[in-house]
Design a protein around this motif. Structure first.
Motif, PDB file in Angstrom:
ATOM      1  N   SER A 107      50.622  32.134  29.535  1.00  0.00           N
ATOM      2  CA  SER A 107      49.882  31.994  30.785  1.00  0.00           C
ATOM      3  C   SER A 107      48.520  32.639  30.610  1.00  0.00           C
ATOM      4  CB  SER A 107      50.634  32.679  31.932  1.00  0.00           C
ATOM      5  OG  SER A 107      49.875  32.641  33.125  1.00  0.00           O
ATOM      6  N   THR A 108      47.463  31.870  30.751  1.00  0.00           N
ATOM      7  CA  THR A 108      46.110  32.373  30.511  1.00  0.00           C
ATOM      8  C   THR A 108      45.345  32.665  31.798  1.00  0.00           C
ATOM      9  OG1 THR A 108      45.153  30.148  30.438  1.00  0.00           O
ATOM     10  CG2 THR A 108      45.973  31.063  28.363  1.00  0.00           C
ATOM     11  N   ASP A 109      45.963  32.430  32.960  1.00  0.00           N
ATOM     12  CA  ASP A 109      45.243  32.594  34.230  1.00  0.00           C
ATOM     13  C   ASP A 109      44.738  34.022  34.423  1.00  0.00           C
ATOM     14  OD1 ASP A 109      45.480  29.954  35.052  1.00  0.00           O
ATOM     15  OD2 ASP A 109      47.396  30.290  36.051  1.00  0.00           O
ATOM     16  N   GLY A 110      45.609  34.998  34.172  1.00  0.00           N
ATOM     17  CA  GLY A 110      45.220  36.391  34.385  1.00  0.00           C
ATOM     18  C   GLY A 110      44.101  36.828  33.460  1.00  0.00           C
ATOM     19  N   ASP A 111      44.202  36.448  32.188  1.00  0.00           N
ATOM     20  CA  ASP A 111      43.145  36.800  31.240  1.00  0.00           C
ATOM     21  C   ASP A 111      41.828  36.121  31.615  1.00  0.00           C
ATOM     22  OD1 ASP A 111      44.854  38.393  29.825  1.00  0.00           O
ATOM     23  OD2 ASP A 111      45.223  36.958  28.215  1.00  0.00           O
ATOM     24  N   GLY A 112      41.928  34.876  32.126  1.00  0.00           N
ATOM     25  CA  GLY A 112      40.723  34.185  32.577  1.00  0.00           C
ATOM     26  C   GLY A 112      40.083  34.894  33.750  1.00  0.00           C
ATOM     27  N   PHE A 113      40.906  35.413  34.648  1.00  0.00           N
ATOM     28  CA  PHE A 113      40.408  36.164  35.797  1.00  0.00           C
ATOM     29  C   PHE A 113      39.664  37.416  35.340  1.00  0.00           C
ATOM     30  CE2 PHE A 113      41.101  39.691  38.748  1.00  0.00           C
ATOM     31  CZ  PHE A 113      40.516  39.192  39.901  1.00  0.00           C
ATOM     32  N   VAL A 114      40.261  38.176  34.433  1.00  0.00           N
ATOM     33  CA  VAL A 114      39.642  39.411  33.950  1.00  0.00           C
ATOM     34  C   VAL A 114      38.348  39.114  33.199  1.00  0.00           C
ATOM     35  CG1 VAL A 114      39.925  41.349  32.338  1.00  0.00           C
ATOM     36  CG2 VAL A 114      41.783  40.740  33.907  1.00  0.00           C
ATOM     37  N   ALA A 115      38.360  38.070  32.371  1.00  0.00           N
ATOM     38  CA  ALA A 115      37.154  37.710  31.614  1.00  0.00           C
ATOM     39  C   ALA A 115      36.013  37.331  32.549  1.00  0.00           C
ATOM     40  CB  ALA A 115      37.461  36.559  30.660  1.00  0.00           C
ATOM     41  N   ASN A 116      36.330  36.664  33.646  1.00  0.00           N
ATOM     42  CA  ASN A 116      35.312  36.289  34.616  1.00  0.00           C
ATOM     43  C   ASN A 116      34.670  37.528  35.238  1.00  0.00           C
ATOM     44  OD1 ASN A 116      33.817  34.458  36.250  1.00  0.00           O
ATOM     45  ND2 ASN A 116      35.291  34.674  37.904  1.00  0.00           N
ATOM     46  N   LEU A 117      35.489  38.540  35.537  1.00  0.00           N
ATOM     47  CA  LEU A 117      34.955  39.791  36.085  1.00  0.00           C
ATOM     48  C   LEU A 117      34.100  40.518  35.045  1.00  0.00           C
ATOM     49  CD1 LEU A 117      37.983  41.167  38.126  1.00  0.00           C
ATOM     50  CD2 LEU A 117      35.914  40.106  39.006  1.00  0.00           C
ATOM     51  N   ARG A 118      34.555  40.503  33.801  1.00  0.00           N
ATOM     52  CA  ARG A 118      33.770  41.156  32.744  1.00  0.00           C
ATOM     53  C   ARG A 118      32.399  40.504  32.617  1.00  0.00           C
ATOM     54  NH1 ARG A 118      38.469  41.237  28.957  1.00  0.00           N
ATOM     55  NH2 ARG A 118      39.464  43.277  29.171  1.00  0.00           N
ATOM     56  N   ASP A 119      32.355  39.170  32.698  1.00  0.00           N
ATOM     57  CA  ASP A 119      31.077  38.456  32.635  1.00  0.00           C
ATOM     58  C   ASP A 119      30.125  38.922  33.731  1.00  0.00           C
ATOM     59  OD1 ASP A 119      31.496  36.942  30.414  1.00  0.00           O
ATOM     60  OD2 ASP A 119      31.608  35.012  31.440  1.00  0.00           O
ATOM     61  N   ALA A 120      30.708  39.308  34.870  1.00  0.00           N
ATOM     62  CA  ALA A 120      29.903  39.762  36.012  1.00  0.00           C
ATOM     63  C   ALA A 120      29.588  41.257  35.940  1.00  0.00           C
ATOM     64  CB  ALA A 120      30.635  39.447  37.311  1.00  0.00           C
ATOM     65  N   GLY A 121      30.016  41.895  34.847  1.00  0.00           N
ATOM     66  CA  GLY A 121      29.723  43.314  34.676  1.00  0.00           C
ATOM     67  C   GLY A 121      30.641  44.250  35.446  1.00  0.00           C
ATOM     68  N   ILE A 122      31.823  43.756  35.817  1.00  0.00           N
ATOM     69  CA  ILE A 122      32.758  44.566  36.596  1.00  0.00           C
ATOM     70  C   ILE A 122      33.734  45.272  35.662  1.00  0.00           C
ATOM     71  CG2 ILE A 122      34.470  44.559  38.451  1.00  0.00           C
ATOM     72  CD1 ILE A 122      31.644  43.643  39.274  1.00  0.00           C
ATOM     73  N   THR A 123      33.835  46.588  35.785  1.00  0.00           N
ATOM     74  CA  THR A 123      34.829  47.353  35.044  1.00  0.00           C
ATOM     75  C   THR A 123      36.053  47.577  35.933  1.00  0.00           C
ATOM     76  OG1 THR A 123      33.834  49.448  35.751  1.00  0.00           O
ATOM     77  CG2 THR A 123      33.083  48.516  33.654  1.00  0.00           C
ATOM     78  N   LEU A 124      37.219  47.675  35.315  1.00  0.00           N
ATOM     79  CA  LEU A 124      38.467  47.689  36.079  1.00  0.00           C
ATOM     80  C   LEU A 124      39.301  48.952  35.900  1.00  0.00           C
ATOM     81  CD1 LEU A 124      39.444  43.993  35.333  1.00  0.00           C
ATOM     82  CD2 LEU A 124      38.596  44.891  37.505  1.00  0.00           C
ATOM     83  N   THR A 125      39.092  49.688  34.835  1.00  0.00           N
ATOM     84  CA  THR A 125      39.904  50.869  34.571  1.00  0.00           C
ATOM     85  C   THR A 125      39.843  51.856  35.730  1.00  0.00           C
ATOM     86  OG1 THR A 125      39.510  50.637  32.198  1.00  0.00           O
ATOM     87  CG2 THR A 125      40.300  52.778  32.975  1.00  0.00           C
ATOM     88  N   ASN A 126      41.029  52.216  36.226  1.00  0.00           N
ATOM     89  CA  ASN A 126      41.193  53.191  37.325  1.00  0.00           C
ATOM     90  C   ASN A 126      40.620  52.720  38.659  1.00  0.00           C
ATOM     91  OD1 ASN A 126      42.494  55.082  35.635  1.00  0.00           O
ATOM     92  ND2 ASN A 126      40.509  55.824  34.905  1.00  0.00           N
ATOM     93  N   LYS A 127      40.198  51.464  38.749  1.00  0.00           N
ATOM     94  CA  LYS A 127      39.668  50.960  40.013  1.00  0.00           C
ATOM     95  C   LYS A 127      40.832  50.628  40.963  1.00  0.00           C
ATOM     96  CE  LYS A 127      35.353  51.275  39.003  1.00  0.00           C
ATOM     97  NZ  LYS A 127      34.488  50.123  38.787  1.00  0.00           N
ATOM     98  N   LYS A 128      40.573  50.826  42.258  1.00  0.00           N
ATOM     99  CA  LYS A 128      41.564  50.520  43.288  1.00  0.00           C
ATOM    100  C   LYS A 128      41.324  49.101  43.787  1.00  0.00           C
ATOM    101  CE  LYS A 128      42.013  55.334  44.745  1.00  0.00           C
ATOM    102  NZ  LYS A 128      41.855  56.305  45.862  1.00  0.00           N
ATOM    103  N   ILE A 129      42.337  48.262  43.625  1.00  0.00           N
ATOM    104  CA  ILE A 129      42.158  46.825  43.851  1.00  0.00           C
ATOM    105  C   ILE A 129      43.170  46.317  44.869  1.00  0.00           C
ATOM    106  CG2 ILE A 129      42.174  44.554  42.752  1.00  0.00           C
ATOM    107  CD1 ILE A 129      41.376  45.994  40.140  1.00  0.00           C
ATOM    108  N   LEU A 130      42.676  45.584  45.859  1.00  0.00           N
ATOM    109  CA  LEU A 130      43.530  44.966  46.866  1.00  0.00           C
ATOM    110  C   LEU A 130      43.627  43.472  46.577  1.00  0.00           C
ATOM    111  CD1 LEU A 130      45.150  44.964  49.504  1.00  0.00           C
ATOM    112  CD2 LEU A 130      42.979  44.708  50.743  1.00  0.00           C
ATOM    113  N   ILE A 131      44.856  42.989  46.409  1.00  0.00           N
ATOM    114  CA  ILE A 131      45.105  41.583  46.122  1.00  0.00           C
ATOM    115  C   ILE A 131      45.697  40.913  47.346  1.00  0.00           C
ATOM    116  CG2 ILE A 131      46.382  39.948  44.676  1.00  0.00           C
ATOM    117  CD1 ILE A 131      46.427  42.113  42.492  1.00  0.00           C
ATOM    118  N   LEU A 132      45.051  39.846  47.808  1.00  0.00           N
ATOM    119  CA  LEU A 132      45.561  39.055  48.917  1.00  0.00           C
ATOM    120  C   LEU A 132      46.420  37.936  48.353  1.00  0.00           C
ATOM    121  CD1 LEU A 132      42.304  38.644  51.077  1.00  0.00           C
ATOM    122  CD2 LEU A 132      43.908  40.567  51.025  1.00  0.00           C
ATOM    123  N   GLY A 133      47.706  37.914  48.708  1.00  0.00           N
ATOM    124  CA  GLY A 133      48.609  36.889  48.223  1.00  0.00           C
ATOM    125  C   GLY A 133      49.667  37.457  47.293  1.00  0.00           C
ATOM    126  N   ALA A 134      50.787  36.751  47.183  1.00  0.00           N
ATOM    127  CA  ALA A 134      51.888  37.220  46.334  1.00  0.00           C
ATOM    128  C   ALA A 134      52.566  36.052  45.610  1.00  0.00           C
ATOM    129  CB  ALA A 134      52.911  37.984  47.176  1.00  0.00           C
TER     130      ALA A 134
END
Length: 279
Positions: A107-134
């Motif tokens: 499944s490549t969806d999650g990695d694609g999501f993270v790569a898209n954020l990296r392209d935008a200069g967003i770092t994720l380590t220790n960040k507090k993230i709210l996800i809408l949907g389950a």
């Protein structure tokens, strides 16, 4: 014009329906860019025919395929080999066939999501993230965020589904759907993985007034390209990341497996696919 021969490498995307898929556009763009003797085609496949079609594709010499709704769980069941990501998801979106006849999936969806954020200069380590949907998309996104050592919180209109997802991931916490807007001030990133705001779906009712000025807002929906959530965030002066890049990045691994080239996501590709969304 790209000419294919009898030696062409062929891959596909399978879904029911399939007319909406932009995958043929982006994969054939890459094939043209790299002058590869190959093609990527859309196949409308009913659920009851899926397993037979996969076996036929393998026998016919296809290199592999992408799968979309409603086939991701069925594709998982077809696999001889899956990686840890797929095991955690219980579904796959990318299959490739080995020379010894094995069906491999991930499944490549999650990695694609993270790569898209990296392209935008967003770092994720220790960040507090709210996800809408389950749902399935939330599961992929949440799992990949946890691999980045982010802290996740899930909210969903059906609370039990959010609780089950957190239990399955063995990480994160759950908040009630009615209260997520009130708690926005404590988060660094807001992620919409639901279909709310998608063209043709129900309206998205929300309020961003409690968001901190540093909140980043992203939406995996890409039709429309600027969703109601992203538009509201922009009006409030918040940084936003649109969902189209996730679609493009999640395609890279499959292309590499099938055609032997690791393609890049750049402005030219993004605009090429984005222009198709306007038609």
């Amino acid at each position: 014009m790209q000419i294919i021969t009898g030696k062409a490498k062929i891959a596909a995307v399978l879904g029911w329906p399939i007319e909406h898929s932009r995958s043929p556009l982006l994969h054939n763009f890459w094939l043209q860019r790299h002058q590869i003797d190959g093609a990527y085609i859309p196949l409308a496949v009913k659920a009851e025919d899926f397993k037979d079609v996969i076996q036929t594709m393998k026998a016919a010499g296809f290199k592999g395929c992408n799968v979309t709704i409603p086939h991701k769980e069925a594709a998982y069941q077809c696999c001889d080999i899956v990686d840890e990501t797929a095991k955690k998801m219980g579904s796959v979106n990318t299959l490739w066939f080995t020379e010894d006849g094995k069906i491999c999936g991930t499944s490549t969806d999650g990695d694609g999501f993270v790569a898209n954020l990296r392209d935008a200069g967003i770092t994720l380590t220790n960040k507090k993230i709210l996800i809408l949907g389950a749902g399935g998309a939330a599961r992929s996104v949440a799992y990949s965020l946890l691999q980045e050592n982010a802290q996740i919180t899930i909210t969903n209109r059906t609370l039990e589904r959010a609780e089950q997802l957190v239990q399955d991931l063995n990480s994160g916490r759950v908040i009630d759907w009615q209260s997520w807007t009130k708690e926005l001030g404590s988060f660094d990133l807001l992620v919409n993985t639901t279909s709310l705001g998608m063209e043709g779906k129900e309206d998205f009712q929300f309020d961003l007034q409690n968001a901190s000025k540093n909140l980043v807002v992203t939406d995996i929906v890409y039709v429309p390209r600027i969703t109601p959530l992203l538009k509201a965030a922009e009006q409030k002066g918040l940084k936003t990341v649109e969902g189209l890049g996730m679609l493009l990045h999640q395609a890279r691994l499959g292309f590499s497996k099938w055609f032997g080239v690791d393609p890049i996501v750049d402005h030219e590709l993004t605009e090429f696919v984005a222009n198709s969304l306007k038609k």
